[in-house]
Write a protein that holds these residues in place. Structure first.
Motif, mmCIF file in Angstrom:
data_model
loop_
_atom_site.group_PDB
_atom_site.id
_atom_site.type_symbol
_atom_site.label_atom_id
_atom_site.label_comp_id
_atom_site.label_asym_id
_atom_site.label_seq_id
_atom_site.Cartn_x
_atom_site.Cartn_y
_atom_site.Cartn_z
ATOM 1 N N TRP A 114 -1.309 12.543 6.147
ATOM 2 C CA TRP A 114 -1.265 11.304 5.365
ATOM 3 C C TRP A 114 -2.523 11.127 4.519
ATOM 4 C CZ3 TRP A 114 2.877 8.024 5.275
ATOM 5 C CH2 TRP A 114 3.861 8.238 6.236
ATOM 6 N N GLY A 115 -2.348 10.506 3.368
ATOM 7 C CA GLY A 115 -3.484 10.093 2.574
ATOM 8 C C GLY A 115 -3.975 8.724 3.014
ATOM 9 N N GLN A 116 -4.978 8.214 2.305
ATOM 10 C CA GLN A 116 -5.593 6.945 2.700
ATOM 11 C C GLN A 116 -4.910 5.742 2.059
ATOM 12 O OE1 GLN A 116 -6.647 8.756 0.222
ATOM 13 N NE2 GLN A 116 -6.980 7.270 -1.412
ATOM 14 N N GLY A 117 -4.047 5.986 1.080
ATOM 15 C CA GLY A 117 -3.281 4.913 0.466
ATOM 16 C C GLY A 117 -3.891 4.395 -0.827
ATOM 17 N N MET A 145 0.880 -1.172 0.000
ATOM 18 C CA MET A 145 0.000 0.000 0.000
ATOM 19 C C MET A 145 0.909 1.212 0.000
ATOM 20 S SD MET A 145 -3.211 0.905 0.075
ATOM 21 C CE MET A 145 -4.211 -0.318 0.923
ATOM 22 N N TYR A 146 0.659 2.123 -0.931
ATOM 23 C CA TYR A 146 1.486 3.313 -1.062
ATOM 24 C C TYR A 146 0.721 4.531 -0.540
ATOM 25 C CZ TYR A 146 5.059 0.911 -3.720
ATOM 26 O OH TYR A 146 6.080 0.065 -4.102
ATOM 27 N N TYR A 147 1.425 5.315 0.260
ATOM 28 C CA TYR A 147 0.835 6.502 0.875
ATOM 29 C C TYR A 147 1.662 7.737 0.509
ATOM 30 C CZ TYR A 147 -1.335 3.072 4.016
ATOM 31 O OH TYR A 147 -2.032 2.014 4.546
ATOM 32 N N CYS A 148 0.988 8.857 0.339
ATOM 33 C CA CYS A 148 1.727 10.109 0.287
ATOM 34 C C CYS A 148 1.556 10.828 1.621
ATOM 35 C CB CYS A 148 1.309 10.990 -0.885
ATOM 36 S SG CYS A 148 -0.360 11.633 -0.814
ATOM 37 N N ALA A 149 2.523 11.652 1.939
ATOM 38 C CA ALA A 149 2.557 12.322 3.219
ATOM 39 C C ALA A 149 3.195 13.696 3.075
ATOM 40 C CB ALA A 149 3.339 11.490 4.234
ATOM 41 N N ALA A 150 2.897 14.542 4.036
ATOM 42 C CA ALA A 150 3.450 15.899 4.025
ATOM 43 C C ALA A 150 3.724 16.350 5.443
ATOM 44 C CB ALA A 150 2.483 16.864 3.338
ATOM 45 N N ASP A 151 4.748 17.176 5.572
ATOM 46 C CA ASP A 151 5.042 17.781 6.861
ATOM 47 C C ASP A 151 5.727 19.119 6.640
ATOM 48 O OD1 ASP A 151 4.955 16.857 9.872
ATOM 49 O OD2 ASP A 151 6.747 18.081 9.591
#
Length: 122
Positions: free
Chosen positions: A112-115, A92-98
């Motif tokens: 985080w996204g939901q994947g 499962m691939y997720y994108c994320a930001a900070d």
């Protein structure tokens, strides 16, 4: 608040390609470090690649030369181009930001996204 929505996951054969997309709702994405992570059942989420606020990219060793992170022209879409896919890329691939930290460690990311699921068959 940053909302992330991934898409593009699919089932492909070994050697195939996919492009994942992550739609980012944020007033100015340049304020954020953004990245792609992946996770398989029973394992920790691992960093695949990130793009820093200045555009610098960093990749996990196993995907170097095969995966490429980029942003769309409006910088509100994050892409992960994946070439020469291998069964071990299944996850499962997720994108994320900070806004504060940047790197391949998943624990540093706030949003985080939901994947989206990627499955590579041999």
């Amino acid at each position: 608040q940053v909302d992330l929505v991934e898409s593009g996951g699919a089932s492909v054969q070994t050697g195939g390609s996919l492009r994942l997309s992550c739609e980012v709702s944020a007033s100015n994405t340049r304020r954020y470090c953004m990245g792609w992570f992946r996770q398989t059942p029973g394992n920790e989420r691992e960093g695949v690649g990130i793009i820093d606020k200045d555009g610098t990219t960093t990749y996990e060793d196993s995907v170097k030369g095969r995966f490429t992170i980029s942003k769309g022209d409006d910088e509100n879409t994050l892409y992960l181009q994946m070439n020469n896919l291998k069964p071990e890329d299944t996850a499962m691939y997720y994108c994320a930001a900070d806004q504060a930290r940047c790197g391949l460690s998943a624990q540093w990311y706030t949003y985080w996204g939901q994947g989206t699921q990627v499955t590579v068959s041999s």
